[in-house]
Design an enzyme around this catalytic site. Structure first.
Site, short mmCIF file in Angstrom:
data_model
loop_
_atom_site.label_atom_id
_atom_site.label_comp_id
_atom_site.label_asym_id
_atom_site.label_seq_id
_atom_site.Cartn_x
_atom_site.Cartn_y
_atom_site.Cartn_z
N SER A 43 -0.56 6.42 0.91
CA SER A 43 -1.93 5.91 1.03
C SER A 43 -2.16 5.34 2.42
O SER A 43 -1.22 5.16 3.20
CB SER A 43 -2.18 4.84 -0.04
N LEU A 92 0.89 -1.15 0.00
CA LEU A 92 0.00 0.00 0.00
C LEU A 92 0.93 1.20 0.00
O LEU A 92 1.80 1.31 0.87
CB LEU A 92 -0.90 -0.01 1.24
N ASP A 93 0.79 2.08 -1.00
CA ASP A 93 1.71 3.19 -1.14
C ASP A 93 1.96 3.92 0.17
O ASP A 93 1.06 4.03 1.01
CB ASP A 93 1.17 4.20 -2.16
N LYS A 94 3.16 4.46 0.32
CA LYS A 94 3.53 5.18 1.53
C LYS A 94 2.55 6.31 1.84
O LYS A 94 2.18 6.53 2.99
CB LYS A 94 4.95 5.74 1.38
#
Length: 229
Positions: free
Chosen positions: A102, A98-100
């Site tokens: 996000s 999960l993107d930093k």
């Protein structure tokens, strides 16, 4: 069996992480450095950093509401890595990414087998997100997102979209390209302001507060394994 499968079944780390250990020459088999797809036979001595692999404990399955700024990696040298953030008493690792920037639901476990099954994109596992953008969401935008958008040299798979409010929409994906929702939105002239994952397959974020984690319930885990086949 191959070294990647052997290590993942011990619960120490995933197959992807095993490949990294091999490249860094931290993994040995009977004293010799392991190579990609090395075969393990009964009686072989497999060491990581010169030490035996810790015995696998009881399976752990966690649901975390990841806040923005935390990086989904098990690498200890990465500041703000998810393992240090969770600080769970047993070794676990994240399932996917999960993107930093996000936030929202991510699973952590010491069960390498379930990680490998979930990481196989051919299973088309659904993931649901709530997305806030920088300008009003139109029906045209939603329909184009749902039909597929050309990014990273390919066209994204058809997906589900629906309007929540003027600047917020819901999207359900069955693939996980790098920064997919952000790239899709940008391609259509929008900028993502907030991205929150609220569901992975049958596991829902629910009322879990940001930064908190919980153990999966027995019925959730049973259903998850059923969906994974």
């Amino acid at each position: 069996m191959r070294i990647q499968k052997y290590i993942s079944l011990t619960g120490y780390c995933s197959r992807r992480m095993t490949d990294k250990l091999i490249k860094e020459k931290r993994l040995t088999i009977n004293g010799a450095a392991a190579v990609h797809n090395s075969e393990i036979y009964e009686g072989d001595e497999v060491l990581i950093d010169g030490c035996p692999i810790p015995e696998k404990g009881m399976p752990v399955y966690l649901a975390l509401n990841k806040p923005p700024g935390i990086t989904c990696t098990a690498q200890p040298d990465v500041l703000g890595n998810i393992i240090d953030f969770v600080s769970y008493p047993e070794r676990v690792f994240p399932v996917g990414r999960l993107d930093k920037t996000s936030e929202g639901l991510i699973l952590l476990t010491n069960d390498g087998d379930i990680v490998n099954k979930m990481m196989r994109s051919e299973h088309n596992h659904s993931k649901e997100y709530i997305v806030t953008v920088d300008k009003p969401v139109t029906e045209n935008f939603l329909s184009r997102m749902a039909a597929g958008v050309e990014i990273l040299g390919t066209v994204t798979k058809p997906c589900e979209t629906s309007l929540i409010s003027e600047y917020v929409f819901r999207i359900v994906l069955t693939q996980g390209l790098n920064r997919q929702i952000r790239r899709m939105s940008k391609e259509l002239g929008y900028r993502v302001v907030r991205l929150r994952r609220v569901r992975i397959m049958n596991i829902k974020l629910g009322e879990l507060q940001s930064g908190q984690y919980r153990h999966l319930k027995s019925d959730e885990l049973e259903k998850l394994k059923e969906l994974l086949g």
